[in-house]
Design a protein around this motif. Structure first.
Motif, PDB file in Angstrom:
ATOM      1  N   THR A 126     -48.088  26.458  17.141  1.00 22.14           N
ATOM      2  CA  THR A 126     -48.607  26.313  18.060  1.00 22.14           C
ATOM      3  C   THR A 126     -50.070  24.963  17.217  1.00 22.14           C
ATOM      4  N   VAL A 150     -44.414  17.743  16.297  1.00 21.74           N
ATOM      5  CA  VAL A 150     -44.661  19.072  17.053  1.00 21.74           C
ATOM      6  C   VAL A 150     -43.291  19.965  17.211  1.00 21.74           C
ATOM      7  N   GLN A 151     -42.176  18.299  18.205  1.00 19.98           N
ATOM      8  CA  GLN A 151     -40.805  19.458  18.383  1.00 19.98           C
ATOM      9  C   GLN A 151     -39.747  20.284  17.342  1.00 19.98           C
ATOM     10  N   VAL A 161     -41.081  23.736  23.457  1.00 16.60           N
ATOM     11  CA  VAL A 161     -41.604  22.575  24.121  1.00 16.60           C
ATOM     12  C   VAL A 161     -42.249  22.342  25.245  1.00 16.60           C
ATOM     13  N   ASN A 182     -44.539  15.671  23.528  1.00 15.60           N
ATOM     14  CA  ASN A 182     -45.290  16.566  22.209  1.00 15.60           C
ATOM     15  C   ASN A 182     -43.512  17.110  21.547  1.00 15.60           C
ATOM     16  N   PRO A 202     -50.323  20.673  21.935  1.00 15.56           N
ATOM     17  CA  PRO A 202     -48.525  21.212  22.166  1.00 15.56           C
ATOM     18  C   PRO A 202     -48.852  21.897  22.925  1.00 15.56           C
ATOM     19  N   ILE A 204     -46.617  24.826  23.929  1.00 15.83           N
ATOM     20  CA  ILE A 204     -45.055  26.220  23.601  1.00 15.83           C
ATOM     21  C   ILE A 204     -44.950  27.499  23.937  1.00 15.83           C
TER      22      ILE A 204
END
Ligand code: MG
Ligand code: MG
Length: 254
Positions: A126, A150-151, A161, A182, A202, A204
């Protein structure tokens, strides 16, 4: 409506960002088994006020504390309480400030003592995803470039996510346009422009992406009860490279 910031305003946002960064480190020094999350909140409020600022979350929309403290399966917006941290927990600490009329906002998820391997991997992933997202915060890119970075990073590692909560612009208001999800497609969404200041954060999950709202009307927790991590930076969009206003250096130096 997106408020572009002047260089002077960005410097005030940086002062806020440094203060929240230092506050997170002060809180991090206390994180240990047996410590209540209320004690963390108390330290943060003292530290922020000692530095001539005001807690940004306290009273925001009726929020009752200085910090959002979210343990284990709680993703974000948890209330500080009498809960005593236990070895193996993770605790997300989200902190806001108001100073010279602007907001600061940053979050870090701390391990409590030793955590299991998968949890350590979730935290590392993360935090790295945040850095990858922030790298996309340059003039000419699009919002979707951040979410995509991010994803793809997190999903490739088997994590998911959260969709219901997203990052945001920040300035004289804590939550300004644009939304910063995110997740998303590269090359999609609003174009990023120099002068935009955004929070990338994020959230996560170790398991499935689904979340629910807890009975207090604030806390958001994972539906499958698995752990969730949350890291947040405030970032000024620039040409060529982002200007990351917050820093985890104070935490790294604890
Ligand atoms: Mg935050
Ligand atoms: Mg935020």
């Amino acid at each position: 409506m997106i408020h572009l910031k002047t260089l002077e305003e960005i410097e005030i946002l940086r002062e806020n960002a440094i203060l929240v960064s230092k506050t997170l480190a002060e809180v991090g020094k206390l994180v240990a088994p047996g410590v209540t999350t209320k004690a963390l909140d108390k330290r943060a409020e003292e530290f922020i006020r000692d530095n001539g600022a005001v807690p940004g979350f306290l009273g925001y929309g009726g929020f009752p504390a200085t910090l959002c403290i979210s343990v284990n399966d709680v993703v974000v917006h948890g209330f500080p309480s009498d809960y005593e941290l236990k070895e193996g927990d993770i605790v997300s600490v989200d902190c806001g400030t108001i100073y010279k009329g602007f907001y600061g906002d940053s979050a870090y998820t701390f391990p409590v003592g030793e955590v299991d391997k998968e949890t350590a991997y979730l935290l590392k992933t993360t935090k790295e995803a945040l850095a990858l997202g922030a790298k996309q915060a340059i003039d000419g890119n699009r919002i979707g470039d951040i979410g995509h970075a991010v994803q793809s990073y997190c999903e490739n590692r088997g994590f998911s996510v959260v969709r219901e909560l997203v990052g945001h612009g920040i300035g004289r208001d804590m939550h300004e346009d644009p939304f910063v999800p995110n997740y998303g497609k590269a090359g999609s969404g609003k174009r990023l422009k120099e002068g935009m200041v955004i929070c990338i954060e994020p959230m996560i999950n170790a398991g499935k992406k689904e979340v629910y709202e807890q009975e207090n009307g604030w806390g958001i927790a994972t539906s499958d009860g698995k752990k969730s991590a949350h890291f947040e930076w405030t970032v000024a969009v620039k040409k060529g490279a982002p200007d990351i206003l917050t820093t985890f250096d104070y935490i790294d130096n604890i």
